[in-house]
Design a protein around this motif. Structure first.
Motif, PDB file in Angstrom:
ATOM      1  N   PHE A  97       0.822  -1.207   0.000  1.00  0.00           N
ATOM      2  CA  PHE A  97       0.000   0.000   0.000  1.00  0.00           C
ATOM      3  C   PHE A  97       0.859   1.261   0.000  1.00  0.00           C
ATOM      4  O   PHE A  97       0.455   2.290  -0.536  1.00  0.00           O
ATOM      5  N   ALA A  98       2.046   1.190   0.594  1.00  0.00           N
ATOM      6  CA  ALA A  98       2.952   2.346   0.558  1.00  0.00           C
ATOM      7  C   ALA A  98       3.340   2.658  -0.879  1.00  0.00           C
ATOM      8  O   ALA A  98       3.488   3.833  -1.256  1.00  0.00           O
ATOM      9  N   GLY A  99       3.491   1.623  -1.710  1.00  0.00           N
ATOM     10  CA  GLY A  99       3.789   1.828  -3.122  1.00  0.00           C
ATOM     11  C   GLY A  99       2.637   2.467  -3.875  1.00  0.00           C
ATOM     12  O   GLY A  99       2.837   3.076  -4.927  1.00  0.00           O
ATOM     13  N   LEU A 100       1.419   2.323  -3.342  1.00  0.00           N
ATOM     14  CA  LEU A 100       0.238   2.959  -3.936  1.00  0.00           C
ATOM     15  C   LEU A 100      -0.067   4.307  -3.283  1.00  0.00           C
ATOM     16  O   LEU A 100      -1.102   4.910  -3.559  1.00  0.00           O
ATOM     17  N   ASN A 101       0.846   4.736  -2.389  1.00  0.00           N
ATOM     18  CA  ASN A 101       0.666   5.989  -1.640  1.00  0.00           C
ATOM     19  C   ASN A 101      -0.599   5.942  -0.782  1.00  0.00           C
ATOM     20  O   ASN A 101      -1.352   6.913  -0.681  1.00  0.00           O
ATOM     21  N   ILE A 102      -0.817   4.789  -0.168  1.00  0.00           N
ATOM     22  CA  ILE A 102      -1.986   4.597   0.684  1.00  0.00           C
ATOM     23  C   ILE A 102      -1.527   4.237   2.091  1.00  0.00           C
ATOM     24  O   ILE A 102      -0.705   3.337   2.273  1.00  0.00           O
ATOM     25  N   LYS A 103      -2.055   4.931   3.086  1.00  0.00           N
ATOM     26  CA  LYS A 103      -1.799   4.585   4.473  1.00  0.00           C
ATOM     27  C   LYS A 103      -3.014   3.853   5.017  1.00  0.00           C
ATOM     28  O   LYS A 103      -4.129   4.364   4.979  1.00  0.00           O
ATOM     29  N   LEU A 104      -2.795   2.641   5.492  1.00  0.00           N
ATOM     30  CA  LEU A 104      -3.899   1.848   6.000  1.00  0.00           C
ATOM     31  C   LEU A 104      -4.538   2.494   7.225  1.00  0.00           C
ATOM     32  O   LEU A 104      -3.853   3.036   8.092  1.00  0.00           O
ATOM     33  N   ARG A 105      -5.833   2.408   7.264  1.00  0.00           N
ATOM     34  CA  ARG A 105      -6.582   2.867   8.437  1.00  0.00           C
ATOM     35  C   ARG A 105      -6.802   1.655   9.357  1.00  0.00           C
ATOM     36  O   ARG A 105      -7.777   0.925   9.241  1.00  0.00           O
ATOM     37  N   ILE A 106      -5.839   1.446  10.250  1.00  0.00           N
ATOM     38  CA  ILE A 106      -5.861   0.270  11.119  1.00  0.00           C
ATOM     39  C   ILE A 106      -6.480   0.658  12.460  1.00  0.00           C
ATOM     40  O   ILE A 106      -5.934   1.464  13.205  1.00  0.00           O
ATOM     41  N   LEU A 107      -7.625   0.059  12.751  1.00  0.00           N
ATOM     42  CA  LEU A 107      -8.338   0.396  13.980  1.00  0.00           C
ATOM     43  C   LEU A 107      -7.885  -0.446  15.159  1.00  0.00           C
ATOM     44  O   LEU A 107      -7.967   0.006  16.308  1.00  0.00           O
ATOM     45  N   SER A 108      -7.415  -1.668  14.889  1.00  0.00           N
ATOM     46  CA  SER A 108      -7.035  -2.522  16.005  1.00  0.00           C
ATOM     47  C   SER A 108      -6.138  -3.657  15.520  1.00  0.00           C
ATOM     48  O   SER A 108      -6.233  -4.090  14.363  1.00  0.00           O
ATOM     49  N   GLU A 109      -5.237  -4.120  16.394  1.00  0.00           N
ATOM     50  CA  GLU A 109      -4.466  -5.333  16.173  1.00  0.00           C
ATOM     51  C   GLU A 109      -4.890  -6.353  17.212  1.00  0.00           C
ATOM     52  O   GLU A 109      -4.920  -6.054  18.407  1.00  0.00           O
ATOM     53  N   ILE A 110      -5.237  -7.542  16.771  1.00  0.00           N
ATOM     54  CA  ILE A 110      -5.830  -8.562  17.649  1.00  0.00           C
ATOM     55  C   ILE A 110      -5.035  -9.846  17.502  1.00  0.00           C
ATOM     56  O   ILE A 110      -4.918 -10.395  16.394  1.00  0.00           O
TER      57      ILE A 110
END
Length: 324
Positions: free
Chosen positions: A221-234
């Motif tokens: 996603f960094a290559g697509l210039n996108i920052k993930l919207r990560i709400l939680s790590e489980i």
């Protein structure tokens, strides 16, 4: 100190209590406690921290536990190797497998081994890749199925397959994404949940990343210039899948991790427009540990089972060719 004391100690740590361990070992609690106390006296350190909930190893105990596991496995391997000369494979084999792959592989593999080789005893660990690497480096596990192929001293690896990673969605999110592919613009707004980032470091190596799906997705996603919207790590794949199936969250997943949910219609996998993500799965084993007839048999059945799953399209979105 003798092998019996070490076996009693390892069983006690695994059991988490002296009472449960005594039942597993078919001895009385006082007799087991006496053996542990004698071991502590011989080594002149405290090995177990005793609480009202049970026992946990101290720092010294943790070190002894790892060394004792290896010693007991090597000792057992002597008798097993001699016993299987000219005969069917016998003995115990410890195989670790990353959680998502275990979801599709464990049942057919264990069933096949049980029916064809009844004298083999397989201990199957489903765990995160980092924990599997730690067991392999410590030489307390015979072989593992792991994600990616970092160069780690003391381990040998061989390629198994390449697996595509896709966006897993359901419910309301799925209704908002009617097309088979998801655009980069849509990705920016999606609420993601993931198992946590995995790090691994071993003696003689630098810290290694890219051991989790989340890490691979972030790089793509960094290559697509996108920052993930990560709400939680489980730290539980089953919870991640259940929450995604509820329709309020999405994740990045291979087919192997969610194939049952996809076939039931509870989760849908979608590709990303203009980009694809993959991870490589490897077979891994410690260099110092020679392949016995038992471990070679498990390896062969493992590879045959994987090929059958792929050929029958039970395991989809994979390639057995690393160049494809």
């Amino acid at each position: 100190m003798d092998l019996k004391q070490l076996r009693f100690f390892v069983t006690t740590v695994d059991a988490g209590s002296i009472s449960y361990a005594s039942r597993l070992l078919h001895i009385t609690q006082p007799a087991l406690s006496r053996q542990i106390t004698n071991l502590e006296y011989d080594l002149k350190v405290e090995l177990l921290c005793r609480t009202h909930k049970g026992v946990v190893p101290t720092e010294h105990g943790t070190k002894l536990y790892a060394m004792a596991q290896k010693l007991l496995r090597d000792f057992n391997q002597i008798t097993e190797t001699i016993a299987e000369v000219g005969n069917d494979p016998v003995g115990r084999v410890a195989l670790g497998c990353m959680d998502s792959v275990a979801n599709i592989l464990a049942e057919p593999l264990i069933t096949t081994l049980g029916s064809k080789y009844p004298k083999l005893s397989l201990t199957f660990y489903a765990d995160q890749t980092t924990n599997l690497y730690n067991k392999l480096v410590a030489n307390t596990m015979d072989m593992g199925i792991v994600c990616n192929n970092p160069e780690i001293e003391g381990l040998q690896t061989s390629f198994i397959l390449r697996e595509e990673l896709m966006v897993a969605v359901a419910g309301q999110l799925l209704r908002e994404l009617p097309e088979p592919e998801i655009s980069p613009e849509q990705l920016r707004e999606l609420p993601f949940i993931f198992p946590p980032t995995q790090f691994f470091s071993a003696e003689g190596t630098t810290t290694l990343r890219r051991l989790a799906v989340k890490n691979i997705a972030e790089d793509v996603f960094a290559g697509l210039n996108i920052k993930l919207r990560i709400l939680s790590e489980i730290n539980a794949v089953s919870i991640v899948k259940r929450m995604v199936a509820g329709g309020a969250y999405c994740t990045i997943s291979p087919w192997s991790a969610v194939y049952e949910e996809v076939e039931k219609g509870n989760i849908t996998l979608k590709t990303i427009k203009g980009s694809r993500m993959f991870r490589d799965i490897y077979f891994c084993w410690p260099k110092p540990r020679p392949m016995t007839k038992a471990t070679s048999t498990v390896h062969q059945v493992l590879m045959d089972t994987i090929k059958d799953l792929v050929d029958s399209r039970v395991w989809r979105h994979v390639s057995l060719d690393p160049d494809e």
